[in-house]
Design an enzyme around this catalytic site. Structure first.
Site, mmCIF file in Angstrom:
data_model
loop_
_atom_site.group_PDB
_atom_site.id
_atom_site.type_symbol
_atom_site.label_atom_id
_atom_site.label_comp_id
_atom_site.label_asym_id
_atom_site.label_seq_id
_atom_site.Cartn_x
_atom_site.Cartn_y
_atom_site.Cartn_z
ATOM 1 N N ASN A 77 0.798 -1.227 0.000
ATOM 2 C CA ASN A 77 0.000 0.000 0.000
ATOM 3 C C ASN A 77 0.830 1.276 0.000
ATOM 4 O O ASN A 77 0.280 2.363 -0.215
ATOM 5 C CB ASN A 77 -0.957 -0.001 1.192
ATOM 6 N N SER A 79 -7.790 3.900 -50.461
ATOM 7 C CA SER A 79 -8.957 3.079 -50.758
ATOM 8 C C SER A 79 -8.565 1.841 -51.544
ATOM 9 O O SER A 79 -7.634 1.872 -52.346
ATOM 10 C CB SER A 79 -9.984 3.877 -51.561
#
Length: 467
Positions: free
Chosen positions: A145, A321
């Site tokens: 912690n 594309s």
């Protein structure tokens, strides 16, 4: 593998076999089994691994200084940590980045790797914990912690420093374009409608300022992360840490990292509060929002190129594309915006994880760490990509910009002071209906001479440039 290829280790739940050559141990093994969440191991987060090693190194030095750890063990732990700081053994940090237990598994993974490497340096076998133990020696005077959040803060600071450097390069790239386009006049727009003239340099200069302001806010936010709770142990009371440990550990950690770290004034508060991470995430969200806004602008300004605005050209980096020949897409601004959306989502995650903390500890720091790491590292990569693959290669369609200004009814705003609002409005309406240019109509009506009109419509005056 044969039986000899394993070693037996014991923990709270019993005995397990661990690969003999592994530096991690039984607690790491159980964590790997318990948390198959992302497939992303702790070892992939180099800054956090180094942060854990720095904490363990500083703790070993502080414990030796205070007489809790003998020189041989302390030196071995320090040497093992040094190797990890140098990039070794990161593949031994196996636990998933998202885990239960408030980071205990990450902390124990570090403790086991460091302990087993230190044992080797002492001439012992891996797993010979009677000589040097992951908990009793590597984790001495610590708890997950306080050790884990401190390591997280060190890792976060390192990541933010890299992001700040990337933001500075992006700011410089926009500033360079602002200088390059200083006298290129174009139409400014509000609400996507023609407004008043400006220069492309002013437009790009504004982007540079936006990045600079965010860089400053991010640097300020990172200062809050320099406050650590090392020495708090379990809940902030400092239980099992000797007097003077917190100060000594912070001093050694500052020396190892080169960072101006300070110990929190109230360790109970600091152990449960993750407000610094929430604040930092909020600033990261601000950076993301601004970056995406800029990228939206770049896509609009380069749209078309013939059927859209077509004011600037982004570098062509790939075919756009699979079906439309010759199509080029603004893929770099697109990917940056996607990172921005991720950062905004991460901010929500961090906010909820912070809110979910209960009483003396926030159990959800692993998801905070993971989200912060993603936000910081992905933003850094996005900024670098935007700088190198897009901004530096932008060019202006100057003739098209000039024509747009000449035919825009927005030009009439510059004539307001001489013609008055009503007359200027009539000119604008006629220009809109007939398609005639504003300057053309003003001359036809004899409202201004060609010389007067030329003076008013000088590019530097239109954009309010200082020559």
């Amino acid at each position: 593998m044969t039986e000899a290829a394993f070693r037996s280790e014991h923990d709270l739940l019993g005995d397990r076999l661990v690969p003999a050559d592994a530096y991690w141990g039984v607690q790491t093994l159980r964590a790997v089994e318990n948390f198959p969440i992302t497939g992303l191991a702790l070892g992939g987060h180099a800054h956090l691994v180094r942060g854990l090693a720095a904490v363990k190194l500083a703790a070993a030095r502080a414990n030796h200084e205070l007489g809790l750890l003998d020189a041989a063990r302390a030196d071995a732990i320090v040497a093992a940590c040094r190797e990890i700081l140098d990039g070794r053994l990161h593949d031994q940090f196996r636990v998933d980045v998202i885990q239960g237990g408030a980071g205990t598994s990450s902390n124990m993974n570090a403790n086991e790797v460091i302990a087993n490497r230190a044992l080797e340096l002492l001439g012992a076998e891996k797993g010979e914990y009677s000589r040097l133990h992951p908990n009793d020696h590597v984790n001495l005077s610590q708890s997950t912690n306080d050790a884990y959040p401190t390591a997280v803060k060190i890792a976060t600071i390192a990541g933010v420093q890299e992001l700040l450097a990337a933001l500075e390069l992006l700011e410089d790239a926009f500033a360079d374009k602002a200088r390059q386009f200083r006298t290129v006049v174009k139409m400014g727009r509000t609400q996507l409608q023609d407004a008043v003239p400006m220069t492309l340099g002013q437009e790009f200069g504004a982007y540079a300022v936006m990045i600079r302001e965010d860089r400053q806010r991010l640097a300020e936010a990172s200062l809050l992360v320099h406050e650590i709770n090392l020495g708090a142990t379990a809940i902030g009371t400092g239980l099992n840490a000797p007097d003077g440990y917190a100060a000594a550990a912070c001093r050694h950690l500052a020396a190892v990292t080169g960072l101006p770290l300070v110990t929190a004034v109230d360790l109970v508060e600091a152990t449960q509060d993750v407000g610094a991470f929430v604040h930092l995430s909020g600033v990261l969200k601000r950076v993301a929002v601004k970056l995406s806004k800029i990228c939206n602008d770049l896509r609009l300004l380069s749209s078309g190129p013939r059927a859209g605005l077509g004011e600037i050209n982004l570098p062509a980096v790939q075919s756009g594309s699979s079906i439309m020949p010759g199509k080029i897409n603004p893929v770099i601004p697109e990917v940056v915006s996607q990172v921005a959306y991720e950062v905004i989502g991460n901010d929500v995650t961090i906010t909820m994880a912070a809110e979910g903390g209960q009483l003396q500890l926030n159990a959800f720091e692993p998801i905070i760490v993971h989200s912060l790491h993603q936000s910081v590292s992905h933003l850094r990569a996005a900024c670098t990509t935007l700088t190198e693959r897009c901004v530096r290669g932008i060019t202006a369609n100057e003739e098209h910009l000039r024509t747009s200004v000449e035919h825009s009814i927005g030009l009439v705003t510059a004539l307001n002071p001489r013609l008055g609002y009503a007359t200027a409005t009539a000119i604008a309406q006629e220009a809109l209906v007939t398609g005639a240019g504003v300057a053309e109509l003003v001359l036809e009506r004899g409202l201004l001479t060609a010389e007067e009109l030329g003076s008013i419509l000088r590019p530097e005056r239109l954009a309010n440039l200082t020559v």
